[in-house]
Structure formats: structure tokens, C-alpha cells
Design an enzyme around this catalytic site. Structure first.
Site: not given
Ligand code: G3P
Length: 221
Positions: A89
Site C-alpha cells: 500500500k
Molecule cells: O483501509 C483504509 C480505510 O478503509 C480506512 O477506513 O474507517 O479509518 O476511514 P477508516
């Protein structure tokens, strides 16, 4: 549509995997921190990614923390060999875009993360990212429209038949999944709790209770 679970917690990954519908895992530095806190020990990043990659058959995203080209390349080169299903990533910044192109030439697949605009997504695809991760929930969090962003990316990629898979990320609830699927996003990554909610419906529960009660009467009556 592929389902990825967005966690670094091994128990959650096992539970999602046991459902038989899991296609991969996404992690990030915050999720590693959370998994370490839960485990009560500082997990070794490389070892932990190796464990996840053994647990699941699909792609496992492991994020670099360098923000300069050389640093990103070096971290990516140490993460990619952990297992064949590890995808690196890389953040959507200038040095990240340069690294995506160079890593593709080395045969290292990249999930380009922290995407918040269609132009960012177009550039990531041109650089050769395997996945683009628009963060829907975080766009919604600032009173903007995450689904509109996703629609724009899916349309643009479709216009040019680009190979990069659209990975809807930062999913917070089932309607994000429904709308992403309607738009044709290739992947949705979501917390285990959201995956479980996809199954739930009160009419299924009511209907099942009635069937079982009627069956009981039928058996004894
Ligand atoms: O994997 C990255 C992404 O899904 C992060 O999600 O909930 O931290 O905005 P969030």
C-alpha cells in the site's frame, strides 16, 4: 464484487474467512496499532503480515510508512517478498506515484491509498496501481459525497478500460456496499461488523421464527 476485511486483527480475519466469502485483507498503520493494543504486545509488522497472508488466499495489503521515493521503494521491496499475495500500500503523493510505476516494473503490485479525488485516481491508474482506494467514509465525514467520488472514478476507469481495480475503502455501513456494488466497484473493504450486517434482515428473523414455530406445531399436532 470482492469482499476484503479491513483489519489487522487475526481473530477478526479468521472469523471473516470462516464465512467463506472473504477475498482479501487490507491493513494500515492505524489498524496495526489497534491490533497491537488488542494483543497487548507490539506486533512485529513483517511477521504479522506473514501470518495474515497465510490465513487468507486473497490479496493482503501492507502499507509503507516512508514518504520519499527511495524509502517507499525500500519498504515495498521488503514487504512484497513476505508472501505472493502481499500487495504493497502506497500513499497517493508525488513520490508514491513515481514509486508505483517503478514497483510495477519490478513486478510488485501496489494498492494506492488515501485517494480523495478522481484526478488522483486517474494518475494512480496511469502509474500502474493494481488497486485504487478511495476513502468513502472519510469524504462523507467532511460533509462531502464519498459515493459521488466513487462513481466518478468507476466512470473514468470504464471510459479508458483501465486495469486498476477500484477498491471502495473507509466503508462504514451496508448502504456504502450496496451503492459501491451498483456502481461496479471491483472490491469493497470493510470492518468485520459491516460484513456481518450485510447478512442481517429483520424479516428473515421473523420469517424463520414463524417457520420454526409452525414446524413445531406440525410435528406435535
Ligand atoms: O483501509 C483504509 C480505510 O478503509 C480506512 O477506513 O474507517 O479509518 O476511514 P477508516
Amino acid at each position: 464484487m470482492k469482499f476484503f476485511v479491513d483489519t489487522a486483527n487475526l481473530d477478526e480475519i479468521r472469523e471473516a474467512n470462516d464465512m467463506g466469502v472473504l477475498d482479501g485483507v487490507t491493513t494500515n498503520p492505524s489498524l496495526m496499532k489497534k491490533a497491537s493494543e488488542k494483543a497487548g504486545v507490539k506486533l512485529d509488522f513483517h511477521d504479522h503480515i506473514g501470518r495474515i497472508a497465510e490465513l487468507v488466499q486473497g490479496d493482503v495489503s501492507a502499507e509503507v510508512t516512508a514518504v520519499d521515493f527511495d524509502g517507499i521503494m525500500s519498504e515495498a521491496r521488503s514487504l512484497a517478498p513476505i508472501a505472493p499475495n502481499v500487495v504493497v500500500k502506497v500513499p497517493l503523493i508525488l513520490d508514491g506515484i513515481k514509486a508505483i510505476k517503478a514497483l510495477k516494473e519490478e513486478g510488485i503490485r501496489v494498492n494506492c491509498t488515501l485517494c480523495f479525488s478522481p484526478t488522483q485516481a486517474l494518475i494512480a491508474a496511469k502509474a500502474g496501481a493494481a488497486y485504487i482506494s478511495p476513502f468513502l467514509g472519510r469524504v462523507d465525514d467532511i460533509s462531502s459525497d464519498g459515493m459521488k467520488l466513487l462513481e466518478e472514478i468507476v466512470t473514468i476507469y470504464g471510459n479508458y478500460d483501465l486495469d486498476t481495480e477500484v477498491l471502495a475503502a473507509s466503508i462504514r455501513h451496508p448502504m456504502h456496499v450496496v451503492e459501491a456494488a451498483m456502481m461496479g466497484a471491483h472490491v469493497a473493504t470493510m470492518p468485520l461488523g459491516v460484513i456481518k450486517k450485510l447478512i442481517m434482515h429483520p424479516l428473515t428473523d421473523t420469517g424463520l421464527r414463524r417457520f420454526l414455530a409452525d414446524w413445531e406445531v406440525y410435528q406435535t399436532g
